[in-house]
Design an enzyme around this catalytic site. Structure first.
Site, PDB file in Angstrom:
ATOM      1  N   HIS A   8      88.100  59.738  45.361  1.00 53.23           N
ATOM      2  CA  HIS A   8      89.035  60.070  46.433  1.00 53.23           C
ATOM      3  C   HIS A   8      90.374  60.431  45.814  1.00 53.23           C
ATOM      4  O   HIS A   8      91.345  59.690  45.889  1.00 53.23           O
ATOM      5  CB  HIS A   8      89.155  58.900  47.411  1.00 53.23           C
ATOM      6  CG  HIS A   8      87.817  58.400  47.867  1.00 53.23           C
ATOM      7  ND1 HIS A   8      87.549  57.105  48.222  1.00 53.23           N
ATOM      8  CD2 HIS A   8      86.631  59.067  47.980  1.00 53.23           C
ATOM      9  CE1 HIS A   8      86.278  56.984  48.555  1.00 53.23           C
ATOM     10  NE2 HIS A   8      85.697  58.162  48.414  1.00 53.23           N
TER      11      HIS A   8
HETATM   12  C1  LIG Z   1      80.516  59.528  44.168  1.00 54.12           C
HETATM   13  C2  LIG Z   1      81.208  59.852  45.473  1.00 54.12           C
HETATM   14  C3  LIG Z   1      81.174  58.947  46.522  1.00 54.12           C
HETATM   15  C4  LIG Z   1      81.833  59.259  47.712  1.00 54.12           C
HETATM   16  N1  LIG Z   1      81.729  58.368  48.738  1.00 54.12           N
HETATM   17  C5  LIG Z   1      82.384  58.604  49.886  1.00 54.12           C
HETATM   18  C6  LIG Z   1      82.306  57.668  50.957  1.00 54.12           C
HETATM   19  O1  LIG Z   1      81.625  56.649  50.879  1.00 54.12           O
HETATM   20  N2  LIG Z   1      83.006  57.937  52.077  1.00 54.12           N
HETATM   21  C7  LIG Z   1      83.791  59.047  52.200  1.00 54.12           C
HETATM   22  O2  LIG Z   1      84.457  59.188  53.221  1.00 54.12           O
HETATM   23  N3  LIG Z   1      83.838  59.981  51.213  1.00 54.12           N
HETATM   24  C8  LIG Z   1      83.159  59.775  50.065  1.00 54.12           C
HETATM   25  N4  LIG Z   1      83.203  60.708  49.059  1.00 54.12           N
HETATM   26  C9  LIG Z   1      83.980  61.939  49.275  1.00 54.12           C
HETATM   27  C10 LIG Z   1      83.171  63.039  49.956  1.00 54.12           C
HETATM   28  O3  LIG Z   1      82.044  63.342  49.220  1.00 54.12           O
HETATM   29  C11 LIG Z   1      84.092  64.263  50.095  1.00 54.12           C
HETATM   30  O4  LIG Z   1      85.191  63.905  50.941  1.00 54.12           O
HETATM   31  C12 LIG Z   1      83.430  65.503  50.695  1.00 54.12           C
HETATM   32  O5  LIG Z   1      82.249  65.855  50.038  1.00 54.12           O
HETATM   33  C13 LIG Z   1      84.454  66.636  50.576  1.00 54.12           C
HETATM   34  O6  LIG Z   1      83.948  67.840  51.061  1.00 54.12           O
HETATM   35  P1  LIG Z   1      84.475  69.213  50.450  1.00 54.12           P
HETATM   36  O7  LIG Z   1      83.861  70.289  51.234  1.00 54.12           O
HETATM   37  O8  LIG Z   1      85.957  69.129  50.332  1.00 54.12           O
HETATM   38  O9  LIG Z   1      83.939  69.207  48.926  1.00 54.12           O
HETATM   39  P2  LIG Z   1      82.443  69.129  48.373  1.00 54.12           P
HETATM   40  O10 LIG Z   1      81.545  68.547  49.388  1.00 54.12           O
HETATM   41  O11 LIG Z   1      82.462  68.470  47.058  1.00 54.12           O
HETATM   42  O12 LIG Z   1      82.063  70.635  48.137  1.00 54.12           O
HETATM   43  C14 LIG Z   1      82.719  71.420  47.161  1.00 54.12           C
HETATM   44  C15 LIG Z   1      81.737  72.444  46.626  1.00 54.12           C
HETATM   45  O13 LIG Z   1      82.462  73.460  45.959  1.00 54.12           O
HETATM   46  C16 LIG Z   1      81.778  73.822  44.776  1.00 54.12           C
HETATM   47  N5  LIG Z   1      82.749  74.427  43.840  1.00 54.12           N
HETATM   48  C17 LIG Z   1      83.844  73.858  43.282  1.00 54.12           C
HETATM   49  N6  LIG Z   1      84.455  74.725  42.468  1.00 54.12           N
HETATM   50  C18 LIG Z   1      83.751  75.880  42.510  1.00 54.12           C
HETATM   51  C19 LIG Z   1      83.884  77.147  41.888  1.00 54.12           C
HETATM   52  N7  LIG Z   1      84.883  77.412  41.040  1.00 54.12           N
HETATM   53  N8  LIG Z   1      82.972  78.106  42.175  1.00 54.12           N
HETATM   54  C20 LIG Z   1      81.951  77.861  43.037  1.00 54.12           C
HETATM   55  N9  LIG Z   1      81.762  76.669  43.635  1.00 54.12           N
HETATM   56  C21 LIG Z   1      82.659  75.700  43.388  1.00 54.12           C
HETATM   57  C22 LIG Z   1      81.201  72.517  44.275  1.00 54.12           C
HETATM   58  O14 LIG Z   1      80.113  72.757  43.389  1.00 54.12           O
HETATM   59  C23 LIG Z   1      80.776  71.855  45.590  1.00 54.12           C
HETATM   60  O15 LIG Z   1      79.466  72.178  45.938  1.00 54.12           O
HETATM   61  C24 LIG Z   1      82.540  60.454  47.864  1.00 54.12           C
HETATM   62  C25 LIG Z   1      82.559  61.392  46.813  1.00 54.12           C
HETATM   63  C26 LIG Z   1      81.887  61.092  45.639  1.00 54.12           C
HETATM   64  C27 LIG Z   1      81.890  62.115  44.545  1.00 54.12           C
END
Ligand SMILES: Cc1cc2nc3c(=O)[nH]c(=O)nc-3n(C[C@H](O)[C@H](O)[C@H](O)COP(=O)(O)OP(=O)(O)OC[C@H]3O[C@@H](n4cnc5c(N)ncnc54)[C@H](O)[C@@H]3O)c2cc1C
Ligand code: SF4
Length: 597
Positions: free
Chosen positions: A525
């Site tokens: 986070h």
């Molecule tokens: C181990 C772990 C445990 C977690 N546990 C919790 C929890 O219990 N509760 C909670 O509220 N939240 C939790 N989270 C946080 C939650 O996963 C995120 O808040 C959520 O996934 C964010 O969504 P997003 O769309 O911002 O990013 P993501 O879901 O991570 O998606 C981003 C995507 O962009 C892609 N990407 C990045 N850079 C590039 C690039 N240059 N070119 C192409 N693709 C790219 C990545 O490969 C990824 O697929 C956790 C996260 C992790 C890692």
């Protein structure tokens, strides 16, 4: 010369949580959406079938971002040299379709109402002098009430388990007495408690606290979500964080949003495509994303709307790297706001108890399958005279304990009360074997707390280290301040009181917060850097994540958070996405341009 593709309505960086929600909602409106994802395609079947392989997923990071291609550098303060993370440490961002939303833990908190008007609330209650020196915390541009309908809609769309504590202002027995008013109860009852959680809850209750079972996007029983297809309840298999769920009980983009987007025929994910820049025309308007394709060649995907949705650090870095005559310091950086307010949520284990002769079956379940107490979160308690602001939840960290991680995880001192000659709590030989016999008899108490924003904690581009394409890495300047040290000391005392009441045979206490170090896992986070606000003078985007200086670029996720409350972020990340999409659909699509509130 880049290979140019036909223009689409929307292009997204990655195919993670926020991109998937956007794809589902905008394809339903008739728009064409392309996601450029640096990882591969992953579905529950066959990719997560029988995936109980700790070596593959935990030790070898199969679902994590590839740091050998692109890492991050860190320094505690601007005077120190910044060095790159060479093996996984403080955070675990995802890669592949689904992003971090596949290997996450799925604990789902709504932030407190007072987390949103943070600056106003704390200034009014304690006065400006009580706020930490050098802080840069500010009010969010959205309130709890703005997001409430979207929290609720997301919970119904996807299924969420929990015990309601506050329904329309009425406090209900057994739930979180501190939560903001909910307009509807959780769709599903909470997950089953673990033995360790129950031990904690009984002790906390005897101390006058009000423990409750944590809310989660893991289904406690079968549920038919917005896809119209039933998903299974949790099997408590224990291979949860850093794993995809083999029965779809844990919500992920694959279980719900991506199938619906694909069903429209207007969605495409291009895998193994690494986004390198946002292109702009002479007026500064964004025209699309450039990327390195799986063929090793440069491509350009033109689009009318660009979604910067690659998770906090990727989002900030992409905006910084996207320089042009119209945006010489990067997109969204005309007023020097990009990179400010980097925060990283506190997760520490201040007290670990050993219960000789007892077993807790900690190989089962998930981080979410325990109770928590919320008395010391945020501003739920009076901070007058304490010398700090902010707080943390307390919960037992006792689930999904797997064989390899377990060997690393048991502190020597918790089984023997001793450290070795080097002051290291780990040991080998007979002491190690004795320790392993008690592997299922200890309960750590964790705190997860606020990470406030400070002027010195920020992201920028590293002048020395580069990625596999020779482009600057993101540099993180971050350290705890006295506020976090005092917060930890206060919470550690509360943990000790609860641990005393739990009656361990041995215990290890850690009254002081461990120094911040990028080599040690903290949480994933990590937030801020591209914060949202109502004033372009102190933010990068408006309340919809729309970049002030490039209105067809929208940033998603926790990069928008002005500061980081003491709870997991994704309830707010997803509800805020719903909120922004409502404005995009009702206003922006009809009249593209700056969205006003
Ligand atoms: C181990 C772990 C445990 C977690 N546990 C919790 C929890 O219990 N509760 C909670 O509220 N939240 C939790 N989270 C946080 C939650 O996963 C995120 O808040 C959520 O996934 C964010 O969504 P997003 O769309 O911002 O990013 P993501 O879901 O991570 O998606 C981003 C995507 O962009 C892609 N990407 C990045 N850079 C590039 C690039 N240059 N070119 C192409 N693709 C790219 C990545 O490969 C990824 O697929 C956790 C996260 C992790 C890692
Ligand atoms: S513990 Fe439950 S939610 Fe997690 S992976 Fe196992 S079955 Fe899925």
């Amino acid at each position: 010369m880049a290979i140019e593709h036909p223009e689409v309505d929307v292009v997204t960086m990655g195919a993670g949580f926020t991109a998937a929600i956007t794809a589902q909602q905008l394809t339903a409106e008739g728009l064409s959406v392309v996601s450029l994802e640096k990882g591969g395609a992953k579905w529950t079947w066959p990719d997560f079938a029988h995936n109980h392989d700790e070596l593959r997923f935990t030790s070898r990071h199969e679902l994590l971002h590839e740091i050998e291609k692109e890492s991050w550098t860190w320094r505690p303060d601007p005077a120190a040299p910044a060095l790159p993370m060479r093996q996984y440490g403080a955070f675990h961002p995802g890669t592949n379709m689904g992003g971090a939303g596949t290997h996450w833990s799925a604990v789902m908190w709504r932030f407190l109402p007072s987390d949103y008007d943070w600056l106003t609330h704390h200034t009014e209650r304690y006065g400006p002098d009580a706020l930490p020196e050098g802080h840069s915390n500010q009010d969010w541009p959205v309130s709890y009430d703005d997001l409430e309908p979207h929290f609720t809609q997301f919970e119904i769309d996807t299924g969420m388990s929990g015990q309601t504590g506050n329904l329309n202002g009425q406090l209900l027995e057994g739930g979180n007495p501190f939560e903001g008013p909910r307009s509807q109860p959780y769709p599903l009852p909470p997950l089953a408690p673990t033995r360790a959680g129950s031990r904690f809850a009984e002790a906390a209750e005897r101390l006058g606290l009000r423990p409750f079972l944590q809310p989660s996007s893991i289904l406690s029983q079968g549920y038919t979500d917005m896809t119209g297809k039933p998903r299974s309840g949790c099997l408590y298999c224990g291979y949860c964080t850093r794993y995809g769920c083999e029965v779809d009980a844990k919500l992920s983009p694959q279980t719900t949003f991506l199938p619906l987007a694909f069903d429209t025929g207007r969605y495409e994910i291009r895998t193994h495509c690494y986004v390198t820049g946002i292109e702009t025309d002479n007026t500064g308007r964004a025209t699309g994303l450039t990327y390195l394709g799986r063929d090793g060649r440069e491509h350009f995907q033109p689009a009318r709307i660009i979604l910067v949705s690659g998770y906090t650090m990727s989002n900030v870095r992409l905006l910084m790297l996207s320089r042009s005559n119209a945006h010489p310091d990067g997109i969204g950086n005309a007023r020097g706001q990009l990179g400010r307010n980097a925060t990283h949520q506190i997760l520490q284990l201040p007290s670990i108890g050993m219960f000789e002769g007892e077993r807790f079956n900690t190989f089962m379940g998930n981080t979410a399958t325990t109770h928590a107490v919320y008395e010391y979160v945020g501003d739920n308690f009076d901070h007058t005279g304490l010398g700090f602001v902010g707080g943390a939840q307390i919960f037992p960290y006792a689930g999904e304990r797997l064989p390899i991680g377990n060997v690393e995880g048991i502190p020597h001192a918790a089984t023997t009360g001793e450290e070795n000659a080097d002051g290291d709590p780990r040991e080998w030989g007979q002491a190690f074997k004795d320790r392993m016999r008690n592997w299922d008899s200890f309960i750590p108490l964790a705190i997860q707390g606020d990470s406030l924003a400070y002027e010195q904690n920020r992201f920028d581009l590293d002048p020395n280290f580069t990625d596999f394409l020779g482009r600057p890495l993101l540099r993180i300047t971050f350290d705890w301040t006295d506020n976090e040290r005092r917060l930890h000391a206060f919470l550690a005392e509360r943990c000790s009181e609860i641990m005393d009441e739990m009656g361990p045979t041995e215990r290890t206490d850690q009254p002081e917060i461990e120094d911040y170090n990028i080599g040690r896992y903290q949480t994933t986070h990590i937030q801020g850097g591209c914060i949202a606000g109502d004033d372009p003078g102190n933010s990068v985007t408006n309340r919809y994540g729309q970049v002030w200086d490039a209105p067809n670029v929208f940033v998603t996720g926790a990069a928008l958070f002005p500061q980081n409350p003491g709870a997991n972020p994704t309830t707010t990340v997803t509800a805020w996405m719903y909120y922004a999409l409502e404005a995009i659909k009702s206003q922006y699509l009809r009249n593209p341009g700056e969205l006003m509130s």
